[in-house]
Design an enzyme around this catalytic site. Structure first.
Site, PDB file in Angstrom:
ATOM      1  CB  VAL A  18      -0.932  -0.014   1.232  1.00 14.74           C
ATOM      2  CG1 VAL A  18      -1.651   1.307   1.392  1.00 14.74           C
ATOM      3  CG2 VAL A  18      -1.914  -1.166   1.125  1.00 14.74           C
ATOM      4  CB  THR A 128      -6.890  -2.463   7.356  1.00 15.79           C
ATOM      5  OG1 THR A 128      -6.809  -2.099   5.972  1.00 15.79           O
ATOM      6  CG2 THR A 128      -8.297  -2.901   7.685  1.00 15.79           C
ATOM      7  NE  ARG A 156      -9.819  -3.466  -8.143  1.00 11.41           N
ATOM      8  CZ  ARG A 156     -10.386  -3.336  -9.329  1.00 11.41           C
ATOM      9  NH1 ARG A 156     -11.232  -4.226  -9.759  1.00 11.41           N
ATOM     10  NH2 ARG A 156     -10.102  -2.299 -10.119  1.00 11.41           N
ATOM     11  CG  PHE A 251     -16.099  -9.179  -5.710  1.00 13.12           C
ATOM     12  CD1 PHE A 251     -15.737  -8.197  -6.607  1.00 13.12           C
ATOM     13  CD2 PHE A 251     -15.146  -9.658  -4.833  1.00 13.12           C
ATOM     14  CE1 PHE A 251     -14.446  -7.689  -6.637  1.00 13.12           C
ATOM     15  CE2 PHE A 251     -13.849  -9.162  -4.858  1.00 13.12           C
ATOM     16  CZ  PHE A 251     -13.499  -8.174  -5.760  1.00 13.12           C
ATOM     17  CG  LEU A 252     -22.529 -12.213  -7.686  1.00 14.33           C
ATOM     18  CD1 LEU A 252     -23.865 -12.070  -8.423  1.00 14.33           C
ATOM     19  CD2 LEU A 252     -22.772 -12.927  -6.346  1.00 14.33           C
ATOM     20  CB  ALA A 254     -19.091 -20.051  -8.024  1.00 17.96           C
ATOM     21  CB  CYS A 262      -7.026  -7.601   1.903  1.00 17.96           C
ATOM     22  SG  CYS A 262      -5.571  -6.732   1.339  1.00 17.96           S
ATOM     23  CE  LYS A 265      -4.542  -7.428   6.754  1.00 14.43           C
ATOM     24  NZ  LYS A 265      -5.054  -6.156   7.235  1.00 14.43           N
ATOM     25  CE  LYS A 323      -5.811  -9.518  -7.019  1.00 11.27           C
ATOM     26  NZ  LYS A 323      -6.714  -8.379  -6.909  1.00 11.27           N
TER      27      LYS A 323
HETATM   28  C1  UGA Z   1      -9.150  -6.528  -1.829  1.00 11.20           C
HETATM   29  C2  UGA Z   1     -10.202  -5.473  -2.173  1.00 11.20           C
HETATM   30  O1  UGA Z   1     -10.839  -5.796  -3.413  1.00 11.20           O
HETATM   31  C3  UGA Z   1      -9.579  -4.079  -2.279  1.00 11.20           C
HETATM   32  O2  UGA Z   1     -10.594  -3.097  -2.518  1.00 11.20           O
HETATM   33  C4  UGA Z   1      -8.868  -3.769  -0.957  1.00 11.20           C
HETATM   34  O3  UGA Z   1      -8.218  -2.506  -1.009  1.00 11.20           O
HETATM   35  C5  UGA Z   1      -7.817  -4.846  -0.685  1.00 11.20           C
HETATM   36  O4  UGA Z   1      -8.461  -6.133  -0.623  1.00 11.20           O
HETATM   37  C6  UGA Z   1      -7.157  -4.514   0.625  1.00 11.20           C
HETATM   38  O5  UGA Z   1      -7.839  -4.515   1.665  1.00 11.20           O
HETATM   39  O6  UGA Z   1      -5.973  -4.148   0.628  1.00 11.20           O
HETATM   40  P1  UGA Z   1      -7.290  -7.888  -3.223  1.00 11.20           P
HETATM   41  O7  UGA Z   1      -6.963  -8.605  -1.956  1.00 11.20           O
HETATM   42  O8  UGA Z   1      -6.188  -7.365  -4.069  1.00 11.20           O
HETATM   43  O9  UGA Z   1      -8.222  -6.601  -2.911  1.00 11.20           O
HETATM   44  O10 UGA Z   1      -8.127  -8.913  -4.096  1.00 11.20           O
HETATM   45  P2  UGA Z   1      -9.564  -9.014  -4.805  1.00 11.20           P
HETATM   46  O11 UGA Z   1      -9.443  -8.725  -6.227  1.00 11.20           O
HETATM   47  O12 UGA Z   1     -10.593  -8.267  -4.055  1.00 11.20           O
HETATM   48  O13 UGA Z   1      -9.841 -10.591  -4.635  1.00 11.20           O
HETATM   49  C7  UGA Z   1      -9.874 -11.175  -3.337  1.00 11.20           C
HETATM   50  C8  UGA Z   1     -10.106 -12.647  -3.436  1.00 11.20           C
HETATM   51  O14 UGA Z   1     -11.445 -12.953  -3.812  1.00 11.20           O
HETATM   52  C9  UGA Z   1      -9.214 -13.375  -4.438  1.00 11.20           C
HETATM   53  O15 UGA Z   1      -8.736 -14.540  -3.820  1.00 11.20           O
HETATM   54  C10 UGA Z   1     -10.138 -13.718  -5.579  1.00 11.20           C
HETATM   55  O16 UGA Z   1      -9.755 -14.884  -6.257  1.00 11.20           O
HETATM   56  C11 UGA Z   1     -11.441 -13.930  -4.845  1.00 11.20           C
HETATM   57  N1  UGA Z   1     -12.640 -13.699  -5.674  1.00 11.20           N
HETATM   58  C12 UGA Z   1     -12.901 -12.459  -6.185  1.00 11.20           C
HETATM   59  C13 UGA Z   1     -13.513 -14.744  -5.904  1.00 11.20           C
HETATM   60  O17 UGA Z   1     -13.321 -15.889  -5.448  1.00 11.20           O
HETATM   61  N2  UGA Z   1     -14.648 -14.513  -6.639  1.00 11.20           N
HETATM   62  C14 UGA Z   1     -14.938 -13.289  -7.148  1.00 11.20           C
HETATM   63  O18 UGA Z   1     -15.999 -13.147  -7.797  1.00 11.20           O
HETATM   64  C15 UGA Z   1     -14.039 -12.237  -6.925  1.00 11.20           C
END
Ligand code: UGA
Length: 459
Positions: A18, A128, A156, A251-252, A254, A262, A265, A323
């Site tokens: 960050v 955070t 992200r 974020f839907l 599966a 993030c 935690k 990811k």
């Molecule tokens: C997340 C948030 O999206 C950011 O807004 C936030 O700033 C950040 O955490 C943080 O607190 O620092 P990030 O951890 O980079 O960001 O990842 P995301 O893109 O949000 O994905 C999180 C997880 O959810 C991944 O493991 C991804 O594979 C999973 N995911 C995401 C799913 O399983 N399904 C989805 O539809 C979307």
């Protein structure tokens, strides 16, 4: 201590994910930025204009802002804070054993800043932190000429620079409105929505956003399970639900669920924080449970598809990072899944376009190779864990020709199941019917799903 606090000069404590991205973005926007970093290696990388973390575009941006002199990495708080109007605390808040946020790095950074900042400076907490932390830091501060605000971040991994240049919102919370406005002016343009509030609300905007998104994913993963039991297709269900603008399709997706530094935690920290105030936040407890269940559902599909035992079987795992577009393996489903498969007696050969160097110390029993075709060679089954574009574009005719077995388990519903079945593969995914020969397989171990809708007993 310098006598004048100038908002053109920004000090950032911590060149972690960050801190570094924020520093580069603020320097790009024209501010004079100093990053205080204690780790000599990390600092040396930044001084050389090289990003110590993997983030698309960051190397180029860092190189440019360091060369222009607008971003400097420094060792001491004295150098970093001299003349700075705003000090941004961007250190880690890792979970303690009990799931609380460990605030020791935040407290240490704040103490150091208080010893050096000019009168009139603001300490902005970007780490955070649980509700009430910013207020408590201000209360414990021995300086009444320094103000505290909470300045949550929403970047992200993998698209952090884009998020920084075009933020969905800028949220700043604090009890001193002038300080809140000064910090809010740091980010975004004239069209950016700014939410100014008290510090506790800002802290909860951050936790609430991550926890809500994680719960949304767990919800669709439970729906995926129901799809398997009833013969529906989760992708169609998610598309249909997502067409409602109040729900939205993002974020839907599966699959194997949420990982990273993030969501796991922060969901736990929010749940623990609620507990501290006497509230059982049941929804979050369930979201956490569903998330770990997803990983077991995935390994169960491999076990079942290979006839009930993994003893002596070879399984290729595609994807290690939590990811795509990152090399981050913190709380990555891949690590948990691989360890479980190895415990079940499987030999694992895994691949990833970016995270192999990160995986090496974490997975000592696993063979790691760079080439996905090498990974699948001789494999009894393939399990896809991370939806890298490289894997979507694999030549499955070639891959199946190299494999010993036929089973492909897609933990992210990202592969073309029809094409895989067309090449003679057995394609199993999450919340959808299997495809290919022998795909009359029951869908989940321990579940009665046969793809048919079962009548609900009456009376
Ligand atoms: C997340 C948030 O999206 C950011 O807004 C936030 O700033 C950040 O955490 C943080 O607190 O620092 P990030 O951890 O980079 O960001 O990842 P995301 O893109 O949000 O994905 C999180 C997880 O959810 C991944 O493991 C991804 O594979 C999973 N995911 C995401 C799913 O399983 N399904 C989805 O539809 C979307």
């Amino acid at each position: 201590m310098t006598s004048h606090a100038d908002d053109h000069i920004i000090c950032i404590i911590g060149a972690g994910y960050v801190g570094l991205v924020t520093a580069a973005g603020l320097a790009e926007a024209g501010r004079e930025v100093r990053v205080v970093e204690v780790d000599a290696h990390r600092r040396a990388a930044v001084v050389a204009g090289i990003s110590p973390i993997f983030e698309p575009g960051l190397d180029e941006l860092l190189g440019a802002v360091v060369a222009s002199g607008r971003l400097r990495a420094v060792e001491t708080m004295k150098e970093g804070a001299a003349g700075a109007g705003i000090v941004i605390v961007a250190v880690g808040t890792p979970p303690t054993h009990d799931g609380e946020a460990d605030l020791s790095q935040v407290r240490h950074a704040v103490d150091q800043a208080l010893a050096e900042v000019a009168p009139g400076a603001i300490i902005a907490i970007k780490s955070t932190v649980p509700p009430g932390t910013t207020r408590a830091l201000a209360r414990d501060s021995r300086r009444n000429d320094v103000t505290f605000v909470m300045f949550p971040e929403f970047l992200r991994e993998g698209s952090a620079l884009e998020d920084l240049r075009h933020p969905s919102r800028v949220v700043v919370g604090g009890e001193d409105i002038a300080a809140v406005q000064r910090v809010a002016a740091l980010m975004g343009g004239s069209g950016t929505t700014r939410l100014l509030c008290d510090s506790v609300s800002a802290e909860l905007v951050k936790y609430g956003s991550n926890a809500f998104l994680a719960t949304k994913i767990s919800f669709i993963n439970e729906m995926a399970q129901l799809c398997e039991l009833t013969g529906a297709d989760i992708e169609k269900v998610a598309d249909g639900m997502g067409l409602d603008p109040r729900i939205g399709r993002s974020f839907l997706s599966a699959g194997l669920g949420w990982g990273g530094s993030c969501f796991p935690k922060d969901v736990r920290a929010l749940e623990t924080s609620a507990g501290y105030h006497g509230q059982s936040f049941w929804l979050l407890k369930a979201a956490i449970e569903v998330n770990s269940q997803q990983r077991r559902r995935f390994t169960a599909k491999l076990v079942q598809g290979l006839g009930g035992s993994l003893e002596g079987r070879r399984v290729a795992i595609l994807g290690l990072a939590f990811k795509p577009f990152t090399d981050d393996m913190r709380q990555a489903p891949a690590a948990e899944v691989i360890r479980q498969l190895e415990d079940f007696g499987a030999e694992i050969i895994a691949t990833d376009p970016a995270a192999i160097h990160v995986a090496r110390p974490l997975l000592p029993r696993t063979t790691l190779v760079a080439d996905p075709y090498e990974a699948v060679t001789g494999a009894d089954a393939v399990g896809l864990v991370t939806e890298w574009p490289e894997y979507r574009e694999l030549d499955w005719g070639r891959a199946l020709g190299l494999m010993k077995g036929r089973l492909v388990v897609d933990g992210r519903n990202c592969l073309d199941g029809e094409a895989i079945a067309g090449h003679g593969g057995v394609y199993v995914s999450m919340g959808r019917r299997p495809r290919g020969p022998g795909s009359a397989l029951p869908l989940a171990v321990g579940e009665a799903g046969s793809g048919a809708v079962r009548p609900v007993p009456l009376g």
